[in-house]
Design an enzyme around this catalytic site. Structure first.
Site, mmCIF file in Angstrom:
data_model
loop_
_atom_site.group_PDB
_atom_site.id
_atom_site.type_symbol
_atom_site.label_atom_id
_atom_site.label_comp_id
_atom_site.label_asym_id
_atom_site.label_seq_id
_atom_site.Cartn_x
_atom_site.Cartn_y
_atom_site.Cartn_z
ATOM 1 N N GLY A 139 22.441 85.671 3.248
ATOM 2 C CA GLY A 139 22.757 87.099 3.125
ATOM 3 C C GLY A 139 23.794 87.505 4.167
ATOM 4 O O GLY A 139 23.923 86.896 5.226
ATOM 5 N N ARG A 181 24.011 95.749 6.642
ATOM 6 C CA ARG A 181 23.606 96.884 7.476
ATOM 7 C C ARG A 181 23.815 96.638 8.977
ATOM 8 O O ARG A 181 23.698 97.533 9.778
ATOM 9 C CB ARG A 181 22.135 97.244 7.185
ATOM 10 C CG ARG A 181 21.961 97.927 5.849
ATOM 11 C CD ARG A 181 20.515 97.943 5.408
ATOM 12 N NE ARG A 181 20.090 96.634 4.910
ATOM 13 C CZ ARG A 181 18.855 96.363 4.494
ATOM 14 N NH1 ARG A 181 17.916 97.285 4.557
ATOM 15 N NH2 ARG A 181 18.547 95.169 4.037
ATOM 16 N N GLU A 202 9.004 94.609 -5.522
ATOM 17 C CA GLU A 202 9.948 95.078 -4.498
ATOM 18 C C GLU A 202 9.923 96.605 -4.410
ATOM 19 O O GLU A 202 9.697 97.287 -5.412
ATOM 20 C CB GLU A 202 11.361 94.588 -4.831
ATOM 21 C CG GLU A 202 11.519 93.078 -4.758
ATOM 22 C CD GLU A 202 11.077 92.521 -3.415
ATOM 23 O OE1 GLU A 202 11.665 92.889 -2.391
ATOM 24 O OE2 GLU A 202 10.125 91.711 -3.387
ATOM 25 N N ARG A 220 29.808 82.215 42.112
ATOM 26 C CA ARG A 220 30.529 82.061 40.846
ATOM 27 C C ARG A 220 30.466 80.609 40.369
ATOM 28 O O ARG A 220 29.977 79.734 41.070
ATOM 29 C CB ARG A 220 31.965 82.546 41.029
ATOM 30 C CG ARG A 220 32.033 84.076 41.218
ATOM 31 C CD ARG A 220 33.421 84.524 41.590
ATOM 32 N NE ARG A 220 34.420 83.956 40.697
ATOM 33 C CZ ARG A 220 35.706 83.806 41.006
ATOM 34 N NH1 ARG A 220 36.153 84.179 42.204
ATOM 35 N NH2 ARG A 220 36.543 83.283 40.146
ATOM 36 N N LYS A 276 32.958 80.327 45.223
ATOM 37 C CA LYS A 276 33.398 79.841 43.913
ATOM 38 C C LYS A 276 33.808 78.377 44.025
ATOM 39 O O LYS A 276 34.532 78.014 44.941
ATOM 40 C CB LYS A 276 34.592 80.657 43.416
ATOM 41 C CG LYS A 276 35.068 80.238 42.037
ATOM 42 C CD LYS A 276 36.568 80.279 41.871
ATOM 43 C CE LYS A 276 37.238 79.081 42.498
ATOM 44 N NZ LYS A 276 38.657 78.956 42.116
ATOM 45 N N TYR A 282 35.096 84.846 51.772
ATOM 46 C CA TYR A 282 35.428 84.245 50.482
ATOM 47 C C TYR A 282 35.591 82.749 50.671
ATOM 48 O O TYR A 282 36.457 82.292 51.423
ATOM 49 C CB TYR A 282 36.733 84.829 49.903
ATOM 50 C CG TYR A 282 37.158 84.071 48.669
ATOM 51 C CD1 TYR A 282 36.352 84.094 47.538
ATOM 52 C CD2 TYR A 282 38.306 83.293 48.645
ATOM 53 C CE1 TYR A 282 36.693 83.360 46.413
ATOM 54 C CE2 TYR A 282 38.657 82.557 47.517
ATOM 55 C CZ TYR A 282 37.844 82.591 46.400
ATOM 56 O OH TYR A 282 38.174 81.853 45.296
HETATM 57 C C1 UD1 Z 1 12.542 90.038 0.971
HETATM 58 C C2 UD1 Z 1 11.532 89.897 -0.171
HETATM 59 C C3 UD1 Z 1 10.393 90.906 0.009
HETATM 60 C C4 UD1 Z 1 9.763 90.752 1.368
HETATM 61 C C5 UD1 Z 1 10.825 90.799 2.470
HETATM 62 C C6 UD1 Z 1 10.232 90.421 3.799
HETATM 63 C C7 UD1 Z 1 12.678 89.178 -2.181
HETATM 64 C C8 UD1 Z 1 13.319 89.599 -3.464
HETATM 65 N N1 UD1 Z 1 12.195 90.138 -1.424
HETATM 66 O O1 UD1 Z 1 13.140 91.327 0.865
HETATM 67 O O2 UD1 Z 1 9.399 90.688 -0.998
HETATM 68 O O3 UD1 Z 1 8.787 91.768 1.567
HETATM 69 O O4 UD1 Z 1 11.894 89.869 2.215
HETATM 70 O O5 UD1 Z 1 11.189 90.539 4.828
HETATM 71 O O6 UD1 Z 1 12.583 88.000 -1.896
HETATM 72 N N2 UD1 Z 1 19.022 85.611 1.112
HETATM 73 C C9 UD1 Z 1 19.782 84.549 0.696
HETATM 74 N N3 UD1 Z 1 20.431 84.625 -0.500
HETATM 75 C C10 UD1 Z 1 20.333 85.701 -1.299
HETATM 76 C C11 UD1 Z 1 19.549 86.799 -0.865
HETATM 77 C C12 UD1 Z 1 18.901 86.714 0.338
HETATM 78 O O7 UD1 Z 1 19.888 83.539 1.386
HETATM 79 O O8 UD1 Z 1 20.942 85.693 -2.367
HETATM 80 C C13 UD1 Z 1 18.339 85.517 2.409
HETATM 81 C C14 UD1 Z 1 18.798 86.569 3.408
HETATM 82 O O9 UD1 Z 1 19.848 86.075 4.214
HETATM 83 C C15 UD1 Z 1 17.541 86.816 4.222
HETATM 84 C C16 UD1 Z 1 16.414 86.495 3.255
HETATM 85 O O10 UD1 Z 1 16.977 85.759 2.199
HETATM 86 O O11 UD1 Z 1 17.445 85.948 5.331
HETATM 87 C C17 UD1 Z 1 15.746 87.748 2.709
HETATM 88 O O12 UD1 Z 1 16.722 88.539 2.075
HETATM 89 P P1 UD1 Z 1 16.747 90.109 2.261
HETATM 90 O O13 UD1 Z 1 17.915 90.633 1.493
HETATM 91 O O14 UD1 Z 1 16.623 90.463 3.677
HETATM 92 O O15 UD1 Z 1 15.429 90.490 1.439
HETATM 93 P P2 UD1 Z 1 14.507 91.756 1.677
HETATM 94 O O16 UD1 Z 1 15.065 92.914 0.944
HETATM 95 O O17 UD1 Z 1 14.235 91.902 3.111
#
Ligand code: UD1
Ligand code: MG
Length: 465
Positions: free
Chosen positions: A17, A21, A161, A340, A358, A373
């Site tokens: 991800g 944010r 979700e 240092r 240093k 120094y």
């Molecule tokens: C996810 C879970 C949710 C849980 C929550 C806990 C899903 C759909 N939802 O939501 O049930 O309560 O975590 O924190 O699984 N990631 C990828 N590839 C993707 C999407 C996400 O690698 O395509 C990774 C992100 O980098 C992250 C993790 O998966 O590390 C979770 O993704 P995130 O988007 O944070 O999911 P949440 O909305 O937090």
């Protein structure tokens, strides 16, 4: 060797991800929590399980993540080009996983996760002989998490979700941590069956729960005791909150191991720091990076140590700053001293107020107590370097070395213009500008201007008109 060992377990870390944010140029998992990137926290934890292998799914800025982590032997990188959801992310691991009993799926953005919690999940998953086990929690505020739906018998039936949940479902306080343990035999068939018809148009990993039940497989849930452990970092407010919680944990850990920490709320001790027993850390200290402190030391208040190495019984007084420097046992540093990079103090050295050192070695028992120094220098044993001494190491273009022998006395306000050597047992008179090598023994001083006395001189008085 650690106490955990799961040779028939594969770990899968989801870290593709972008972390929108965070509003950052850096991928989310490379943000630091107490001096260690989130991805390193999670890898450190899962490595302690000693699993068969670890697959890390990256996508956004995957090159940066790989460069940062390097290539541990049992780690495989998996690319998810498009972030189509957590289920899709796990599916990308199909090629690298084989011959294990279970797959443990964790997220890269939950640095507070503890190894014991993961071990409990795997153990309970195996004891109940489940096909799918989800780790759940009851956080104070369930907003944003997937809710755990159970039937009238208390069996988990699905995970919904936040964005897909009804108002009624949003009242449920039990949430999914996003962490699963799944039998390898069933995992990829389930993943191939999930669709993306939901509010976010994503392939949700949690959808394996109803699919498993439809296929006649068993699903279990394990509730974690401390819901804080699953806190995910999605923005910098979360980052600070998670850092606070981890700081508390680390400080309490050092306290239990025999370190006294005064006013713990004012102290920062990063995740990789090491501290010996009976050491006292006073208020306002920052212990950063790979800093290591021996036994029976006293640090602070308000000292900053960055990648510093301190032997036993070292005193670092208030407002001192030590960066990439080594301090031998029984040394005294500060108050207001600055060490240092590549400064090395041997046993029993005293470095006093407003002294900067240093790239220099100060030999056993030598003292540099006031306003000096010392840079690009070696000082032998049992020397006394007077107040205001300066090694003039730089001619504006190049750096030169000052080499001082043993048992040397350097008078106050001396400039040592490098390159220059001072022999053993030499004494240098106060106020000297030393431009040539100084012989061993005897007194050396540069010529002084003549001292005059004017007995009839009158002090000016203030004009009263
Ligand atoms: C996810 C879970 C949710 C849980 C929550 C806990 C899903 C759909 N939802 O939501 O049930 O309560 O975590 O924190 O699984 N990631 C990828 N590839 C993707 C999407 C996400 O690698 O395509 C990774 C992100 O980098 C992250 C993790 O998966 O590390 C979770 O993704 P995130 O988007 O944070 O999911 P949440 O909305 O937090
Ligand atoms: Mg998340």
């Amino acid at each position: 060797m650690g106490k955990f060992h799961y040779p028939d377990l594969q770990v899968c870390v989801l870290a593709a991800g972008r972390g929108k944010r965070m509003r950052s140029n850096l991928p989310k998992v490379l943000h630091n929590v107490l001096g260690r990137a989130m991805i390193d926290h999670i890898l450190h934890t899962v490595e302690s399980l000693r699993p068969k292998g670890i697959a890390v799914v990256t996508g956004h800025a995957s090159e940066l993540v790989r460069q940062h982590v390097g290539q541990p032997v049992n780690l495989e990188w998996v690319i998810q080009d498009k972030q189509l959801g957590t289920g899709h992310a796990v599916k990308q691991c199909e090629q690298v996983i084989r011959d294990v009993r279970d797959v443990l799926i964790v997220c890269g953005d939950t640095p507070l996760l503890q190894i014991e919690t993961l071990a409990t999940l795997v153990d309970e998953h195996r004891e109940s002989d489940a096909d799918v086990t989800v780790l759940t929690a009851q956080p104070e505020n369930p907003f944003g998490y997937g809710r755990v739906i159970r039937d009238q018998h208390g069996h988990v039936t699905s995970i919904v979700e936040e964005k897909d949940a009804s108002a009624e479902q949003r009242q449920i306080s039990e949430v999914s941590s996003g962490i699963y343990c799944v039998r390898y035999d069933v995992l990829f068939d389930l993943l191939h069956a999930i669709g993306n018809r939901n509010a976010q148009g994503e392939y949700y990993l949690p959808d394996i729960v109803p699919l498993a039940l439809q296929a006649g497989q068993s699903v279990e849930a394990v509730l974690m005791h401390d819901a804080d452990e699953m806190l995910g970092v999605n923005d910098r407010v979360h980052l600070a909150h998670v850092e606070d919680l981890m700081q508390k944990r680390i400080i309490e850990d050092w306290q239990r191991r025999g370190v006294t920490i005064e006013k713990p709320d004012t102290v920062r001790i990063e995740a990789s720091v090491k501290i010996g027993i009976d050491t006292v850390i006073q208020a306002g200290c920052y212990l950063i990076g790979s800093t290591q402190i021996g036994d029976e030391c006293r640090i602070g208040p308000n000292a900053v140590l960055v990648d510093a190495w301190l032997d036993d019984r070292v005193n670092v007084y208030a407002f001192s700053h030590i960066h990439s420097a080594a301090v031998g046992s029984d040394a005294l540093v500060g108050p207001y001293a600055r060490l240092r990079p590549e400064a090395r103090l041997d046993e029993g050295v005293h470095i006093g107020n407003f002294v900067e050192v240093k790239k220099a070695v100060v030999g056993e028992g030598s003292k540099v107590n006031h306003l000096a120094y010392i840079g690009d220098a070696t000082i032998g044993r049992n020397c006394n370097i007077g107040a205001g001494t300066i090694t003039c190491n730089y001619d504006g273009a190049n750096k030169f070395l000052t080499e001082i022998g043993d048992d040397v006395f350097v008078g106050s306000d001396t400039q040592l213009v490098a390159p220059v050597r001072v022999g053993n047992h030499a004494t240098i008179g106060a106020g000297s500008t030393i431009t040539r090598d100084v012989d061993a023994g005897g007194l050396t001083l540069s010529e002084r201007s003549e001292q005059k006395h004017m007995p009839n001189w009158k002090r000016p008085v203030k004009d009263k008109r």
